[in-house]
Scaffold this motif. Structure first.
Motif, mmCIF file in Angstrom:
data_model
loop_
_atom_site.group_PDB
_atom_site.id
_atom_site.type_symbol
_atom_site.label_atom_id
_atom_site.label_comp_id
_atom_site.label_asym_id
_atom_site.label_seq_id
_atom_site.Cartn_x
_atom_site.Cartn_y
_atom_site.Cartn_z
ATOM 1 N N GLU A 40 -13.789 -9.869 -27.872
ATOM 2 C CA GLU A 40 -15.034 -9.184 -28.255
ATOM 3 C C GLU A 40 -15.041 -7.751 -27.706
ATOM 4 O OE1 GLU A 40 -18.094 -12.980 -28.048
ATOM 5 O OE2 GLU A 40 -17.515 -12.019 -26.174
ATOM 6 N N TRP A 43 -12.616 -5.518 -29.652
ATOM 7 C CA TRP A 43 -13.192 -5.148 -30.943
ATOM 8 C C TRP A 43 -14.240 -4.046 -30.772
ATOM 9 C CZ3 TRP A 43 -18.418 -5.605 -32.241
ATOM 10 C CH2 TRP A 43 -18.733 -5.186 -33.538
ATOM 11 N N HIS A 44 -15.106 -4.252 -29.774
ATOM 12 C CA HIS A 44 -16.197 -3.293 -29.586
ATOM 13 C C HIS A 44 -15.643 -1.912 -29.200
ATOM 14 C CE1 HIS A 44 -20.798 -3.723 -28.890
ATOM 15 N NE2 HIS A 44 -20.527 -2.630 -29.531
ATOM 16 N N CYS A 46 -12.807 -0.595 -30.057
ATOM 17 C CA CYS A 46 -12.257 0.059 -31.258
ATOM 18 C C CYS A 46 -13.374 0.694 -32.076
ATOM 19 C CB CYS A 46 -11.499 -0.942 -32.130
ATOM 20 S SG CYS A 46 -9.985 -1.519 -31.375
ATOM 21 N N MET A 47 -14.463 -0.036 -32.227
ATOM 22 C CA MET A 47 -15.614 0.507 -32.956
ATOM 23 C C MET A 47 -16.159 1.749 -32.241
ATOM 24 S SD MET A 47 -16.284 -1.118 -35.767
ATOM 25 C CE MET A 47 -17.827 -0.236 -36.053
ATOM 26 N N ILE A 48 -16.296 1.657 -30.929
ATOM 27 C CA ILE A 48 -16.851 2.779 -30.157
ATOM 28 C C ILE A 48 -15.944 4.005 -30.293
ATOM 29 C CG2 ILE A 48 -17.499 3.566 -27.833
ATOM 30 C CD1 ILE A 48 -18.235 0.654 -27.137
ATOM 31 N N MET A 50 -13.853 4.713 -32.696
ATOM 32 C CA MET A 50 -13.903 5.226 -34.066
ATOM 33 C C MET A 50 -15.165 6.078 -34.266
ATOM 34 S SD MET A 50 -13.540 2.859 -37.453
ATOM 35 C CE MET A 50 -15.197 2.206 -37.689
ATOM 36 N N ILE A 51 -16.272 5.597 -33.723
ATOM 37 C CA ILE A 51 -17.560 6.284 -33.914
ATOM 38 C C ILE A 51 -17.670 7.551 -33.049
ATOM 39 C CG2 ILE A 51 -20.076 6.013 -33.627
ATOM 40 C CD1 ILE A 51 -18.890 4.441 -35.993
ATOM 41 N N LEU A 52 -17.095 7.499 -31.847
ATOM 42 C CA LEU A 52 -17.276 8.630 -30.926
ATOM 43 C C LEU A 52 -16.089 9.603 -30.899
ATOM 44 C CD1 LEU A 52 -19.022 6.970 -27.818
ATOM 45 C CD2 LEU A 52 -20.055 7.890 -29.909
ATOM 46 N N ILE A 62 -6.447 8.939 -33.836
ATOM 47 C CA ILE A 62 -7.346 7.797 -33.661
ATOM 48 C C ILE A 62 -6.633 6.465 -33.904
ATOM 49 C CG2 ILE A 62 -8.301 7.929 -36.003
ATOM 50 C CD1 ILE A 62 -10.270 6.940 -32.839
ATOM 51 N N LEU A 63 -5.612 6.457 -34.763
ATOM 52 C CA LEU A 63 -4.861 5.212 -34.974
ATOM 53 C C LEU A 63 -4.183 4.784 -33.676
ATOM 54 C CD1 LEU A 63 -3.776 2.918 -36.716
ATOM 55 C CD2 LEU A 63 -1.919 4.437 -37.475
ATOM 56 N N ILE A 66 -6.804 3.389 -31.321
ATOM 57 C CA ILE A 66 -7.228 2.042 -31.718
ATOM 58 C C ILE A 66 -6.150 1.015 -31.375
ATOM 59 C CG2 ILE A 66 -7.710 0.575 -33.735
ATOM 60 C CD1 ILE A 66 -9.376 2.871 -34.881
ATOM 61 N N LYS A 67 -4.895 1.353 -31.612
ATOM 62 C CA LYS A 67 -3.815 0.433 -31.230
ATOM 63 C C LYS A 67 -3.857 0.135 -29.729
ATOM 64 C CE LYS A 67 -0.312 1.303 -34.829
ATOM 65 N NZ LYS A 67 1.077 1.782 -35.064
ATOM 66 N N LEU A 70 -6.811 -2.158 -29.064
ATOM 67 C CA LEU A 70 -6.595 -3.522 -29.579
ATOM 68 C C LEU A 70 -5.750 -4.342 -28.606
ATOM 69 C CD1 LEU A 70 -5.828 -2.983 -33.396
ATOM 70 C CD2 LEU A 70 -7.818 -4.155 -32.417
ATOM 71 N N ILE A 71 -4.746 -3.697 -28.016
ATOM 72 C CA ILE A 71 -3.782 -4.472 -27.213
ATOM 73 C C ILE A 71 -3.973 -4.357 -25.704
ATOM 74 C CG2 ILE A 71 -2.030 -4.178 -29.033
ATOM 75 C CD1 ILE A 71 -0.524 -2.343 -26.972
ATOM 76 N N ILE B 14 -23.888 1.376 -31.841
ATOM 77 C CA ILE B 14 -22.925 0.647 -30.995
ATOM 78 C C ILE B 14 -23.596 -0.546 -30.326
ATOM 79 C CG2 ILE B 14 -21.689 0.889 -28.777
ATOM 80 C CD1 ILE B 14 -20.885 3.767 -29.879
ATOM 81 N N LYS B 21 -21.357 -10.647 -32.146
ATOM 82 C CA LYS B 21 -20.745 -11.618 -31.213
ATOM 83 C C LYS B 21 -21.477 -12.957 -31.222
ATOM 84 C CE LYS B 21 -19.304 -7.615 -28.526
ATOM 85 N NZ LYS B 21 -19.653 -6.711 -27.402
ATOM 86 N N ALA B 39 -16.785 -11.150 -33.898
ATOM 87 C CA ALA B 39 -16.130 -10.072 -33.149
ATOM 88 C C ALA B 39 -14.684 -10.475 -32.838
ATOM 89 C CB ALA B 39 -16.884 -9.773 -31.857
ATOM 90 N N TRP B 43 -11.281 -8.691 -34.337
ATOM 91 C CA TRP B 43 -10.194 -8.219 -33.462
ATOM 92 C C TRP B 43 -8.860 -8.840 -33.879
ATOM 93 C CZ3 TRP B 43 -7.131 -11.377 -30.315
ATOM 94 C CH2 TRP B 43 -6.167 -10.689 -29.573
ATOM 95 N N MET B 47 -5.216 -7.117 -35.310
ATOM 96 C CA MET B 47 -3.903 -7.382 -34.715
ATOM 97 C C MET B 47 -2.941 -7.930 -35.771
ATOM 98 S SD MET B 47 -3.705 -6.514 -31.509
ATOM 99 C CE MET B 47 -2.075 -7.243 -31.292
ATOM 100 N N MET B 50 -1.867 -5.218 -38.177
ATOM 101 C CA MET B 50 -0.940 -4.274 -37.538
ATOM 102 C C MET B 50 0.472 -4.880 -37.473
ATOM 103 S SD MET B 50 -1.645 -2.470 -33.876
ATOM 104 C CE MET B 50 -1.130 -3.687 -32.662
ATOM 105 N N LEU B 63 -4.392 2.607 -40.943
ATOM 106 C CA LEU B 63 -5.655 2.994 -40.300
ATOM 107 C C LEU B 63 -6.839 2.584 -41.170
ATOM 108 C CD1 LEU B 63 -7.320 4.333 -38.086
ATOM 109 C CD2 LEU B 63 -6.946 6.544 -39.212
ATOM 110 N N GLN B 112 -21.218 9.646 -41.224
ATOM 111 C CA GLN B 112 -20.522 8.433 -40.768
ATOM 112 C C GLN B 112 -21.036 7.202 -41.501
ATOM 113 O OE1 GLN B 112 -20.990 8.702 -36.378
ATOM 114 N NE2 GLN B 112 -18.782 9.104 -36.348
#
Lengths: 201, 201
Positions: A40, A43-44, A46-48, A50-52, A62-63, A66-67, A70-71, B14, B21, B39, B43, B47, B50, B63, B112
């Motif tokens: 969770e 995921w959050h 990545c969203m944050i 992307m948005i910020l 950004i890719l 995000i990678k 994610l990991i 956000i 969740k 969520a 995620w 993965m 990718m 992306l 956005q």
């Protein structure tokens, strides 16, 4: 390697990382007493990010960010979550985490395993602009959560304002603009009595 | 719009999407009886995309695929999860979901908000190569989960093999190679007695 064998390895990895959903963090969901798990959280973030992204100090890929996000916590499947304000243990970059990265990412075909270990190491090294922005996002989410939870882990573990500022200051290296806002949030938390100023660091 | 006002809107969004969740799917985690939430699901799909991108029928913009997968279930905060094998309700693209997309993505600054609604609509339209690959990943994860859970929702809701094949066939439009493998997995599940063949669709 035959393509079918590659797919088999990839699917074994995909199954293995499901275990991240059982790794619980100290922080809790927004306005909630339910702890957040690493899937969770990832995921959050990545969203944050992307948005910020527009608020990063420098233009970022950004890719790649995000990678990283994610990991970044997959190693915790073996190494477990370490609390940022833990006084006895480093938050990251331990031997244990490197061993975990090698075992888990090592399940993938070699080219992919090398790519993910390298992205994870770049995140941990906190040197590239992508790593700095990704880390800023990782630091930001629990601040927003604690702010929505009457101080959250700051109250629960009696973490003083000065320690929070010191540990969270790396946000500035990802986004000075976000850091300014974080200082306002912390001030609000102090005024609301959810974060205590003037204690020894 | 002043930059501070943009950030404020972004942070409200956000916080709002934290609610994903609490949206639980019918499927369960790998080898588990614990339901997966949106969520965690989102995620995991990022993965999977990718890692499996090389198997897409055509080269894809990864992306864009990841953005689609990060946001594809956010509408369920308002509209709720609909089960793929539900006989009474369309799985997606309902009026309710569009309304949800407008409300939730509409919390963001206009540029956005428009970008995310457009990405979400592209995913739902299932026409672009990125949408086809993203949807293939969305269809794949529960197959892997059910396969690890003695048939999972196929057993639980007595979904026959023929229905699974029919509903999952869109995977082929994202990756014929993955679809071939899925057919093998389904065959294995039939042989293990976890999925029943020869029933009316």
């Amino acid at each position: 390697m035959e393509l079918k064998e590659r797919l088999q390895k990839q699917l074994e990895f995909i199954k293995e990382i499901d275990r991240i959903k059982y790794i619980f963090r100290k922080t809790r969901l927004f306005n909630s007493d339910r702890h957040e798990n690493d899937a969770e959280h990832s995921w959050h973030l990545c969203m944050i990010a992307m948005i910020l992204a527009e608020h990063a100090n420098e233009p970022i890929d950004i890719l790649k960010v995000i990678k990283m996000l994610l990991i970044h916590d997959i190693v915790e499947i073996d190494a477990g979550d370490t609390f940022l304000f833990d006084k006895n243990k480093n938050h990251s970059n331990t031997e244990e985490e490197l061993k975990a990265a090698k075992r888990i990412f090592g399940m993938l075909p070699e080219d992919q395993s090398e790519e993910l270990i390298s992205i994870w190491e770049e995140f941990e090294a906190f040197e590239s602009k992508e790593a700095r922005f990704a880390r800023a996002m990782d630091h930001l989410e629990p601040i927003l959560q604690n702010h929505s939870n009457q101080g959250g882990t700051w109250s629960e573990f009696e973490v003083p304002y000065e320690t929070v500022v010191k540990k969270k200051e790396p946000i500035k290296q990802g986004s000075e603009f976000v850091w300014e806002h974080v200082l306002e949030i912390l001030e609000e938390s102090v005024n609301a009595g959810h974060l205590k100023k003037g204690e020894k660091v």
